[in-house]
Write a protein that holds these residues in place. Structure first.
Motif, PDB file in Angstrom:
ATOM      1  N   GLY A  26      64.684   8.686 136.260  1.00 60.01           N
ATOM      2  CA  GLY A  26      64.487   9.470 134.935  1.00 60.01           C
ATOM      3  C   GLY A  26      63.387  10.713 134.971  1.00 60.01           C
ATOM      4  N   ALA A  27      62.796  11.033 135.950  1.00 58.49           N
ATOM      5  CA  ALA A  27      61.725  12.004 136.225  1.00 58.49           C
ATOM      6  C   ALA A  27      62.609  13.323 136.223  1.00 58.49           C
ATOM      7  CB  ALA A  27      61.050  11.803 137.444  1.00 58.49           C
ATOM      8  N   THR A  28      61.896  14.379 135.669  1.00 59.40           N
ATOM      9  CA  THR A  28      62.526  15.786 135.629  1.00 59.40           C
ATOM     10  C   THR A  28      61.759  16.624 136.373  1.00 59.40           C
ATOM     11  OG1 THR A  28      61.043  16.340 133.856  1.00 59.40           O
ATOM     12  CG2 THR A  28      63.323  15.330 132.961  1.00 59.40           C
ATOM     13  N   LYS A  64      56.370   7.809 128.568  1.00 58.54           N
ATOM     14  CA  LYS A  64      55.562   6.369 128.843  1.00 58.54           C
ATOM     15  C   LYS A  64      56.454   5.318 129.106  1.00 58.54           C
ATOM     16  CE  LYS A  64      52.136   3.232 126.916  1.00 58.54           C
ATOM     17  NZ  LYS A  64      51.674   2.879 125.913  1.00 58.54           N
ATOM     18  N   GLN A  65      57.753   5.062 128.325  1.00 57.34           N
ATOM     19  CA  GLN A  65      58.524   4.027 128.508  1.00 57.34           C
ATOM     20  C   GLN A  65      59.509   4.438 130.011  1.00 57.34           C
ATOM     21  OE1 GLN A  65      60.679   4.432 124.816  1.00 57.34           O
ATOM     22  NE2 GLN A  65      60.257   2.284 124.588  1.00 57.34           N
ATOM     23  N   ALA A 106      65.088  15.934 127.510  1.00 54.17           N
ATOM     24  CA  ALA A 106      65.880  14.903 128.611  1.00 54.17           C
ATOM     25  C   ALA A 106      65.039  13.584 128.533  1.00 54.17           C
ATOM     26  CB  ALA A 106      65.484  15.633 129.929  1.00 54.17           C
ATOM     27  N   PHE A 107      63.670  13.408 128.225  1.00 54.02           N
ATOM     28  CA  PHE A 107      62.804  12.397 128.460  1.00 54.02           C
ATOM     29  C   PHE A 107      63.602  11.277 127.044  1.00 54.02           C
ATOM     30  CE2 PHE A 107      59.069  14.261 130.297  1.00 54.02           C
ATOM     31  CZ  PHE A 107      59.360  13.927 131.455  1.00 54.02           C
ATOM     32  N   GLN A 108      63.808  12.115 125.785  1.00 62.05           N
ATOM     33  CA  GLN A 108      64.245  11.407 124.739  1.00 62.05           C
ATOM     34  C   GLN A 108      65.532  10.659 125.067  1.00 62.05           C
ATOM     35  OE1 GLN A 108      63.913  14.583 121.875  1.00 62.05           O
ATOM     36  NE2 GLN A 108      62.042  13.641 121.296  1.00 62.05           N
ATOM     37  N   ARG A 109      66.546  11.433 125.758  1.00 61.89           N
ATOM     38  CA  ARG A 109      67.741  10.818 125.918  1.00 61.89           C
ATOM     39  C   ARG A 109      67.764   9.628 127.181  1.00 61.89           C
ATOM     40  NH1 ARG A 109      69.004  16.386 126.496  1.00 61.89           N
ATOM     41  NH2 ARG A 109      68.674  16.539 128.598  1.00 61.89           N
ATOM     42  N   GLU A 110      66.796   9.827 127.993  1.00 58.00           N
ATOM     43  CA  GLU A 110      66.772   8.653 129.067  1.00 58.00           C
ATOM     44  C   GLU A 110      66.061   7.627 128.351  1.00 58.00           C
ATOM     45  OE1 GLU A 110      67.456   7.993 132.043  1.00 58.00           O
ATOM     46  OE2 GLU A 110      68.001  10.241 132.541  1.00 58.00           O
ATOM     47  N   VAL A 111      65.301   7.602 127.404  1.00 58.79           N
ATOM     48  CA  VAL A 111      64.584   6.408 126.523  1.00 58.79           C
ATOM     49  C   VAL A 111      65.926   6.204 125.847  1.00 58.79           C
ATOM     50  CG1 VAL A 111      63.071   5.790 124.978  1.00 58.79           C
ATOM     51  CG2 VAL A 111      62.267   7.349 126.942  1.00 58.79           C
ATOM     52  N   ALA A 112      66.481   6.675 125.155  1.00 55.55           N
ATOM     53  CA  ALA A 112      67.694   6.282 124.284  1.00 55.55           C
ATOM     54  C   ALA A 112      68.629   5.590 125.119  1.00 55.55           C
ATOM     55  CB  ALA A 112      68.285   7.501 123.568  1.00 55.55           C
ATOM     56  N   ASP A 113      69.012   5.933 126.197  1.00 55.74           N
ATOM     57  CA  ASP A 113      69.532   5.179 127.199  1.00 55.74           C
ATOM     58  C   ASP A 113      69.262   3.713 127.488  1.00 55.74           C
ATOM     59  OD1 ASP A 113      71.378   7.157 127.250  1.00 55.74           O
ATOM     60  OD2 ASP A 113      70.757   7.898 129.318  1.00 55.74           O
TER      61      ASP A 113
END
Length: 115
Positions: A26-28, A64-65, A106-113
């Protein structure tokens, strides 16, 4: 949105693999610094040449997550429980500037996954 800094110290030979793992988790973006590692025992030399291990320090700022996901993933895939496997940790960040809207999305998409 809260952020954490994730830092990995890995043998230089594992650098490319670690970068791939961190990106998949998940790192961009990742900053890589080069260094030498000294262990708890004295600095050893052979014919006057140091035998320190070359290491890479990977630094990324993530939501953070995602920090815990990255730490779990690198621990398992890089075998960090074994001697010489490296070290990984995260630090909470109170303030961050320079993260663009695309990275936040991108972070929001990863956390939503993960939900």
């Amino acid at each position: 949105m809260k952020f954490s800094a994730v830092l990995l110290i890995v043998p230089e030979d594992d650098e490319n693999r670690a970068v791939d793992i961190v990106k998949r988790a998940g790192a961009t973006g990742i900053t890589i610094l080069k260094g030498k590692g000294l262990r708890h025992n004295d600095r050893k030399t052979f014919l006057g040449l140091g035998l320190e291990r070359k290491e890479s320090l990977l630094l990324c700022v993530v939501e953070k997550q995602l920090a815990m996901r990255i730490l779990r993933t690198v621990k398992n895939e890089l075998k960090m429980d074994l001697p010489g496997g490296g070290l990984a940790f995260s630090l909470p960040l109170d303030s961050v500037v320079g993260i663009g809207l695309a990275q936040i999305q991108a972070f929001q998409r990863e956390v939503a996954d993960d939900l």
